[in-house]
Design a protein around this motif. Structure first.
Motif, PDB file in Angstrom:
ATOM      1  N   SER A 140       0.835  -1.208   0.000  1.00 30.28           N
ATOM      2  CA  SER A 140       0.000   0.000   0.000  1.00 30.28           C
ATOM      3  C   SER A 140       0.874   1.265   0.000  1.00 30.28           C
ATOM      4  O   SER A 140       0.398   2.348  -0.322  1.00 30.28           O
ATOM      5  N   LEU A 141       2.166   1.105   0.312  1.00 29.66           N
ATOM      6  CA  LEU A 141       3.074   2.267   0.329  1.00 29.66           C
ATOM      7  C   LEU A 141       3.921   2.339  -0.947  1.00 29.66           C
ATOM      8  O   LEU A 141       4.725   3.257  -1.118  1.00 29.66           O
ATOM      9  N   GLY A 142       3.755   1.324  -1.827  1.00 28.23           N
ATOM     10  CA  GLY A 142       4.633   1.235  -2.995  1.00 28.23           C
ATOM     11  C   GLY A 142       3.945   1.545  -4.312  1.00 28.23           C
ATOM     12  O   GLY A 142       2.737   1.763  -4.367  1.00 28.23           O
ATOM     13  N   ASP A 143       4.766   1.546  -5.374  1.00 22.59           N
ATOM     14  CA  ASP A 143       4.272   1.828  -6.727  1.00 22.59           C
ATOM     15  C   ASP A 143       4.114   0.494  -7.470  1.00 22.59           C
ATOM     16  O   ASP A 143       5.117  -0.160  -7.774  1.00 22.59           O
ATOM     17  N   PRO A 144       2.882   0.112  -7.813  1.00 24.40           N
ATOM     18  CA  PRO A 144       2.674  -1.193  -8.457  1.00 24.40           C
ATOM     19  C   PRO A 144       3.246  -1.278  -9.868  1.00 24.40           C
ATOM     20  O   PRO A 144       3.397  -2.375 -10.413  1.00 24.40           O
ATOM     21  N   SER A 145       3.592  -0.109 -10.461  1.00 27.58           N
ATOM     22  CA  SER A 145       4.145  -0.178 -11.827  1.00 27.58           C
ATOM     23  C   SER A 145       5.666  -0.016 -11.804  1.00 27.58           C
ATOM     24  O   SER A 145       6.300   0.116 -12.855  1.00 27.58           O
ATOM     25  N   ALA A 146       6.274  -0.034 -10.633  1.00 27.45           N
ATOM     26  CA  ALA A 146       7.727   0.169 -10.531  1.00 27.45           C
ATOM     27  C   ALA A 146       8.506  -0.936 -11.245  1.00 27.45           C
ATOM     28  O   ALA A 146       9.488  -0.671 -11.927  1.00 27.45           O
ATOM     29  N   ILE A 147       8.067  -2.187 -11.099  1.00 27.49           N
ATOM     30  CA  ILE A 147       8.771  -3.325 -11.717  1.00 27.49           C
ATOM     31  C   ILE A 147       7.749  -4.158 -12.473  1.00 27.49           C
ATOM     32  O   ILE A 147       6.689  -4.485 -11.921  1.00 27.49           O
ATOM     33  N   ALA A 148       8.073  -4.504 -13.734  1.00 24.48           N
ATOM     34  CA  ALA A 148       7.105  -5.254 -14.552  1.00 24.48           C
ATOM     35  C   ALA A 148       7.300  -6.753 -14.357  1.00 24.48           C
ATOM     36  O   ALA A 148       8.001  -7.395 -15.138  1.00 24.48           O
ATOM     37  N   PHE A 149       6.713  -7.320 -13.301  1.00 22.79           N
ATOM     38  CA  PHE A 149       6.765  -8.776 -13.132  1.00 22.79           C
ATOM     39  C   PHE A 149       5.762  -9.413 -14.081  1.00 22.79           C
ATOM     40  O   PHE A 149       4.708  -8.826 -14.381  1.00 22.79           O
ATOM     41  N   PRO A 150       6.072 -10.637 -14.603  1.00 24.99           N
ATOM     42  CA  PRO A 150       5.208 -11.234 -15.625  1.00 24.99           C
ATOM     43  C   PRO A 150       3.849 -11.684 -15.109  1.00 24.99           C
ATOM     44  O   PRO A 150       3.709 -12.043 -13.945  1.00 24.99           O
ATOM     45  N   ARG A 151       2.852 -11.627 -15.967  1.00 22.40           N
ATOM     46  CA  ARG A 151       1.515 -12.160 -15.691  1.00 22.40           C
ATOM     47  C   ARG A 151       1.428 -13.470 -16.474  1.00 22.40           C
ATOM     48  O   ARG A 151       1.620 -13.450 -17.687  1.00 22.40           O
ATOM     49  N   SER A 152       1.118 -14.538 -15.784  1.00 21.39           N
ATOM     50  CA  SER A 152       1.114 -15.825 -16.480  1.00 21.39           C
ATOM     51  C   SER A 152      -0.314 -16.357 -16.638  1.00 21.39           C
ATOM     52  O   SER A 152      -1.063 -16.435 -15.665  1.00 21.39           O
ATOM     53  N   PHE A 153      -0.666 -16.677 -17.896  1.00 18.00           N
ATOM     54  CA  PHE A 153      -1.993 -17.240 -18.182  1.00 18.00           C
ATOM     55  C   PHE A 153      -1.797 -18.557 -18.929  1.00 18.00           C
ATOM     56  O   PHE A 153      -1.831 -18.586 -20.150  1.00 18.00           O
ATOM     57  N   PRO A 154      -1.535 -19.657 -18.224  1.00 19.46           N
ATOM     58  CA  PRO A 154      -1.234 -20.906 -18.920  1.00 19.46           C
ATOM     59  C   PRO A 154      -2.430 -21.438 -19.714  1.00 19.46           C
ATOM     60  O   PRO A 154      -3.565 -21.352 -19.253  1.00 19.46           O
ATOM     61  N   GLY A 155      -2.125 -21.936 -20.893  1.00 12.51           N
ATOM     62  CA  GLY A 155      -3.160 -22.571 -21.723  1.00 12.51           C
ATOM     63  C   GLY A 155      -4.028 -21.556 -22.423  1.00 12.51           C
ATOM     64  O   GLY A 155      -4.193 -20.436 -21.978  1.00 12.51           O
ATOM     65  N   GLU A 156      -4.550 -21.978 -23.563  1.00 12.46           N
ATOM     66  CA  GLU A 156      -5.402 -21.103 -24.363  1.00 12.46           C
ATOM     67  C   GLU A 156      -6.834 -21.165 -23.853  1.00 12.46           C
ATOM     68  O   GLU A 156      -7.483 -20.158 -23.635  1.00 12.46           O
ATOM     69  N   SER A 157      -7.279 -22.397 -23.659  1.00  9.92           N
ATOM     70  CA  SER A 157      -8.696 -22.583 -23.375  1.00  9.92           C
ATOM     71  C   SER A 157      -8.993 -22.790 -21.897  1.00  9.92           C
ATOM     72  O   SER A 157     -10.122 -22.671 -21.465  1.00  9.92           O
ATOM     73  N   THR A 158      -7.958 -23.108 -21.116  1.00 15.89           N
ATOM     74  CA  THR A 158      -8.227 -23.413 -19.707  1.00 15.89           C
ATOM     75  C   THR A 158      -8.282 -22.130 -18.881  1.00 15.89           C
ATOM     76  O   THR A 158      -7.925 -21.049 -19.337  1.00 15.89           O
ATOM     77  N   LEU A 159      -8.721 -22.269 -17.656  1.00 18.74           N
ATOM     78  CA  LEU A 159      -8.708 -21.147 -16.716  1.00 18.74           C
ATOM     79  C   LEU A 159      -7.758 -21.489 -15.569  1.00 18.74           C
ATOM     80  O   LEU A 159      -7.983 -21.111 -14.430  1.00 18.74           O
ATOM     81  N   ASP A 160      -6.697 -22.228 -15.922  1.00 10.62           N
ATOM     82  CA  ASP A 160      -5.714 -22.607 -14.900  1.00 10.62           C
ATOM     83  C   ASP A 160      -4.810 -21.420 -14.546  1.00 10.62           C
ATOM     84  O   ASP A 160      -4.817 -20.403 -15.239  1.00 10.62           O
ATOM     85  N   PHE A 161      -4.048 -21.609 -13.474  1.00 11.30           N
ATOM     86  CA  PHE A 161      -3.140 -20.569 -13.002  1.00 11.30           C
ATOM     87  C   PHE A 161      -1.719 -21.133 -12.897  1.00 11.30           C
ATOM     88  O   PHE A 161      -1.536 -22.342 -12.770  1.00 11.30           O
ATOM     89  N   SER A 162      -0.747 -20.221 -12.911  1.00  8.39           N
ATOM     90  CA  SER A 162       0.630 -20.601 -12.607  1.00  8.39           C
ATOM     91  C   SER A 162       1.290 -19.410 -11.932  1.00  8.39           C
ATOM     92  O   SER A 162       1.296 -18.314 -12.479  1.00  8.39           O
TER      93      SER A 162
END
Ligand code: KG4
Ligand code: ZN
Length: 351
Positions: free
Chosen positions: A193-215
């Motif tokens: 809550s004290l930091g800048d969420p855009s300071a570092i671009a950590f990856p967003r992972s969306f595994p699979g095309e059709s699934t709604l799985d997470f990684s």
């Protein structure tokens, strides 16, 4: 109110991990919910199974007695007992499950074994208003990350789950790397809550095309590489050098990456299933950014989000008592030889 089996007084017992908890559900409402968190694990940087079992054994009688006293209920007034069967640590589960069975046997009342994940899922019904069926549930905890289409009570279709780390596990591992202690989700939340969420671009992972799985292991690894690259040290030593604003920015950027993925997947699940209501539950649902972002983004699409209060997000006996009352009302009682199960999937119906 008429006396149905659904509004009998139910004692719920939860001992799947490091919380010893007992709660009383009286006429469908929580009359007490005692949660004793085992602080001993913090010094080991994670839950030590053997220590958890011993602590549950030491605490269980006292916690149950406090729950009964807090609700003004005598053992003889109980109409049924529910205890967590799994998933969780077998030795820890065994304590609550055996205690619940023995008490039910002694009192001659129904006993029912409850799936911990169903406890989290239905915890949204401990609040008013609650979602209308059918709805989608995003369950995010230290051990699990699930997206479930809940068509009717106990009629579930699993839409997605994590392929590696659970969301809470990623929070805890990153907190450990940053030297923030265990469990670290709430600490990251606060520092973020004290930091800048855009300071570092950590990856967003969306595994699979059709699934709604997470990684989430990729995000966790990129935090580790980032710390090394920036000369902020190896795990554990990082905190000394990443402090103040820099530390807050790392927390905020990591949290934003996890929340982006969770929110996107939950909204996509609602879109695919055509539901209007989304339930958000489990320990990580205490996260302030997750709660706020999911509400805002869902609101823009005309969807409603239901999240229990913090006491019902973490592991607690109230959610087990609630599912227990649903099960007992449907005649879903359990035999006394029902075993604790380390792995137990959410009951699935064929879609
Ligand atoms: O549901 P839960 O109490 O236990 C399990 O069944 O795992 O979830 C515990 C998890 C831990 O990983 C903890 O770090 C995380 O929930 N957690 C949070 C927050 N509060 C607890 N994660 C992110 N932000 C929070 N505010
Ligand atoms: Zn849990």
């Amino acid at each position: 109110m008429s006396v149905t089996r659904e509004n009998i007084t139910v004692l719920g017992i939860e001992t799947s991990c490091d919380e010893t908890s007992a709660a009383l559900l009286v006429r469908g409402s929580v009359a007490s919910n005692v949660i004793s968190s085992q602080l001993i694990h913090a010094r080991y940087g994670g839950v030590v199974p053997e220590l958890a079992s011993r602590a549950h054994q030491r605490l269980i009688i006292q916690v149950v007695e406090e729950a009964l006293a807090g609700a003004g209920v005598r053992k003889e007034d109980l109409g049924g007992i529910a205890a967590t069967q799994g998933p969780g640590l077998v030795g820890a589960l065994l304590v609550g499950l055996s205690f619940g069975k023995a008490l039910a046997f002694g009192l001659g009342i129904p006993f029912t074994a409850v799936n911990h994940m169903e406890g989290h899922l239905y915890s949204v019904f401990l609040e008013d208003p609650s979602p209308a069926y059918p709805f989608v549930a995003l369950i995010v905890s230290g051990g699990h990350t699930l997206l479930v289409h809940v068509k009717a009570p106990f009629t579930h279709v699993l839409l997605g789950e994590t392929l590696d780390d659970a969301a809470g596990e990623a929070f805890d591992k990153v907190a450990k790397m940053l030297g923030l202690g265990y469990p670290g989700g709430a600490v990251i939340d606060r520092l973020a809550s004290l930091g800048d969420p855009s300071a570092i671009a950590f990856p967003r992972s969306f595994p699979g095309e059709s699934t709604l799985d997470f990684s989430f292991s990729g995000i966790k690894t990129s935090v580790l590489y980032f710390l090394r690259r920036e000369g902020l040290g190896e795990p554990g030593a990082a905190k000394a050098r990443a402090a103040g604003q820099r530390l807050a920015d790392i927390c905020a950027s990591f949290q934003a990456a996890v929340v982006d993925v969770l929110v996107a997947r939950a909204l996509e699940a609602a879109r695919r299933t055509g539901v209007r209501d989304i339930a958000l539950a489990g320990g990580v649902s205490a996260n302030s950014l997750l709660r706020r972002t999911l509400r805002e983004e869902a609101g823009k699409r005309g969807l409603n989000v239901y999240t229990p209060r913090l006491e019902y997000c973490m592991d607690n006996g109230a959610m087990i008592a609630y599912v227990g009352s649903m099960r007992i009302a449907r005649g879903m009682t359990s035999p006394f030889d029902v075993p604790p199960l380390a792995r137990l999937r959410i009951a699935e119906t064929v879609s």
